[in-house]
Design an enzyme around this catalytic site. Structure first.
Site, PDB file in Angstrom:
ATOM      1  CG  HIS A 109      43.834  41.901  47.104  1.00 46.67           C
ATOM      2  ND1 HIS A 109      43.251  42.388  48.253  1.00 46.67           N
ATOM      3  CD2 HIS A 109      42.809  41.507  46.290  1.00 46.67           C
ATOM      4  CE1 HIS A 109      41.928  42.288  48.148  1.00 46.67           C
ATOM      5  NE2 HIS A 109      41.643  41.765  46.973  1.00 46.67           N
TER       6      HIS A 109
ATOM      7  CD  GLU B 143      46.350  43.296  50.180  1.00 44.99           C
ATOM      8  OE1 GLU B 143      45.206  42.839  50.357  1.00 44.99           O
ATOM      9  OE2 GLU B 143      46.613  44.163  49.326  1.00 44.99           O
TER      10      GLU B 143
ATOM     11  CB  CYS C  11      40.001  44.846  46.172  1.00 47.65           C
ATOM     12  SG  CYS C  11      38.970  43.580  45.384  1.00 47.65           S
TER      13      CYS C  11
END
EC number: 6.3.4.2
Length: 547
Positions: free
Chosen positions: A519, A521, A380
């Protein structure tokens, strides 16, 4: 018919109700049940989207674009079931919906009150959409006795009577402190917590007691006696070396069996715990270790990067290594020599963030990784800072910056700028600079193609991916050609070709340098590590061999 487990907490906050809920969900899944986990948050914010990470830790984002509590990340990581907008609600959203109905006249002139209007709204939320599940685990945020949580406690008390007999149980997570001067674990805090719970009409069926050491059998019997709970339903929850040890630990203590016993399920299906046994074995028996620098601005509170930390652990599991994290405040790189902080690491990761503070330090980190051929992962904001490094140091745009960092418009080159419109499916989304902040970002899962033959496409094993976003600023497409001429490859674009999604350097120029606007994750699991994190840690492992 769904069975409900209402999970409450007492004595102190941060005991780990979210982790306990997630672990119990994993245990019930291991017995073959279909489980849904949900969270009731008592704070007045409509969602945690505008809250500082220092206030509330990470803001977790779902596929459907909900900004939610970080506990939903635990739910997803432990069960693999994607959460959604309807799995988390706050007092703010409840009141917002009720006041909108009142303004429309939906209550037909009635006096709108906490009971029954607020409690009914909470109960409707709790019961909605659960027909396909065997168990619904409902975590109530905060601790018993908090004034803002009273409507939620009243609602779940009522549901205990509204649901069919045997349709709901109450699990209370408490804390048993060790007093060093006395050399004893003390039961009194838990007794008072349960007394507070019973005063509002809720009798816990199971006590899950956190402690930093073994709880003697006599102390457990004492808790059972004074809290009116069966002795075998007093479960000790001891500190674990890793959160991924918790399902196995709770199973050994009999938590899942006690839940099934409380519902009268006999015989209980046998659990299949091989997945968690394997995760625990690999976690505690690594073949080596790597060091990863996280260059961020919220490094004082690690919960601000909760999903990121866990995804790196998952990447380590995929490569048989322990991942040691080196936390670096990006502001330090603005004042010190970067090698003082980065020369001893095997990889560098710059995560998401907002605002000007520490941004120049993140650019320094990207520059250092590029020049020294150290694996770099920009997520990001971290991708945007890598682009600014390329613009300034490779493309010759000395004043390249982001409009987020240049409110006075001192630069003519906003290589990163505020998004004003984008496509969500077939619908055009629009935003204004002076508009509201809450829920106005590009949120949720968006599909995008990857350039064939690119490094990132090779990692995914696909030229089409869908990932979750949470950002308000975007790399300016007007600079794409100039940046690519300087060597930065735009390897992923939105389907309409207007929004850059991923950038990288060719592998013959850098071993591993990737930036993503989304993102990844948020979609990593211990039993299914995200491919980008698995590949990033593999690159760090290779780097450690070269040093």
């Amino acid at each position: 018919m769904a069975r409900y487990v209402f999970i409450t907490g007492g004595v102190v906050s941060s005991l780990g109700k979210g982790l306990a809920s997630a672990a119990l969900g994993a245990l019930l899944q291991a017995r073959g049940y279909k489980v849904r986990l949900r969270k009731l948050d008592p704070y007045l914010n409509v969602d945690p989207g505008t809250m500082s990470p220092y206030q509330h830790g990470e803001c977790f984002v779902t596929d459907d674009g909900a900004e939610t509590d970080l506990d939903l990340g635990h739910y997803e990581r432990f069960t693999g079931r994607p959460a959604n907008q309807s799995d988390n609600i706050t007092t703010g959203r409840i009141y917002s919906d009720i006041l909108a109905k009142e303004r429309r006249g939906d209550y037909l002139g009635a006096t709108v009150q906490v009971i029954p209007h607020v409690t009914n709204a909470i109960k409707e939320f709790v019961l909605d959409g659960n027909d396909d599940y065997d168990f619904v685990l409902m975590e109530i945020g905060g601790t018993v006795g908090d004034i803002e949580g009273l409507p939620f406690f009243e609602s779940i008390r009522q549901l205990g009577n509204d649901l069919p007999k045997g349709g709901a149980i109450y699990l209370h997570l408490s804390y048993m402190p060790y007093i060093a001067a006395a050399g004893e674990l003390k039961t009194k805090p838990t007794q008072h917590s349960v007394k507070e719970l019973r005063s509002i009409g809720i009798q816990p069926d199971i006590l899950l007691v956190r402690a930093d050491r073994e709880i003697p059998l006599e102390e457990r019997r004492k808790l059972a006696l004074f809290c009116n709970v069966r002795p075998e339903a007093v479960i000790q929850a001891l500190d674990a070396k890793s959160i991924y040890d918790v399902p196995m630990a709770y199973h050994r203590e009999g938590l899942d069996q006690q839940v099934l016993d409380a519902f009268g399920i006999d015989p209980a299906p046998k659990p299949q715990m091989q997945v968690w046994e394997d995760i625990s074995r690999r976690l505690h028996n690594p073949e080596g270790e790597v060091s990863v620098a996280i260059v961020g601005k919220y490094t004082v509170l690690k919960d601000a990067y909760k999903s990121l930390m866990e995804a790196l652990v998952h990447g380590g599991l995929a490569n048989g290594v322990r991942v040691n994290l080196k936390w670096i405040d990006s502001s330090d790189l603005e004042n010190d020599q970067p090698e003082d902080h980065l020369s001893d690491v095997d990889a560098i990761l710059v995560p998401g963030g907002f605002g000007e503070r520490g941004s120049e330090g993140k650019i320094v980190a990207a520059t250092y990784a590029r020049e020294h051929k150290i694996p770099y992962f920009g997520i990001c904001f971290g991708m945007q800072m890598a682009v600014l490094d390329a613009a300034r140091n490779l493309a010759g745009i000395a004043d390249a910056t982001s409009s987020e960092l240049d409110e006075k418009n001192t630069s003519k080159n906003h290589v990163v700028g505020l998004m004003t419109e984008w496509l969500k499916g077939n619908q055009l989304e629009k935003r204004e600079a002076a508009g509201d902040l809450g829920g106005t970002m590009r949120l949720g899962a968006y599909p995008h193609p990857l350039k064939e033959g690119s490094h990132i496409a090779e990692i995914y094993g696909s030229n089409e991916v869908s990932e979750r976003h949470r950002h308000r600023y975007e790399v300016n497409i007007d600079y794409k050609d100039r940046l690519e001429e300087a060597g930065l490859v735009f390897s992923g674009m939105s389907p309409d070709g207007l929004l850059p999604e991923t950038v990288e350097y060719p592998r013959d120029e850098h071993p591993w340098f990737i930036g993503v606007q989304y993102h990844p994750e948020l979609k990593s699991r211990p039993f299914e590590p995200h491919p980008l994190f698995a590949s990033f840690i593999a690159a760090a492992k290779e780097q450690s061999r070269l040093v």
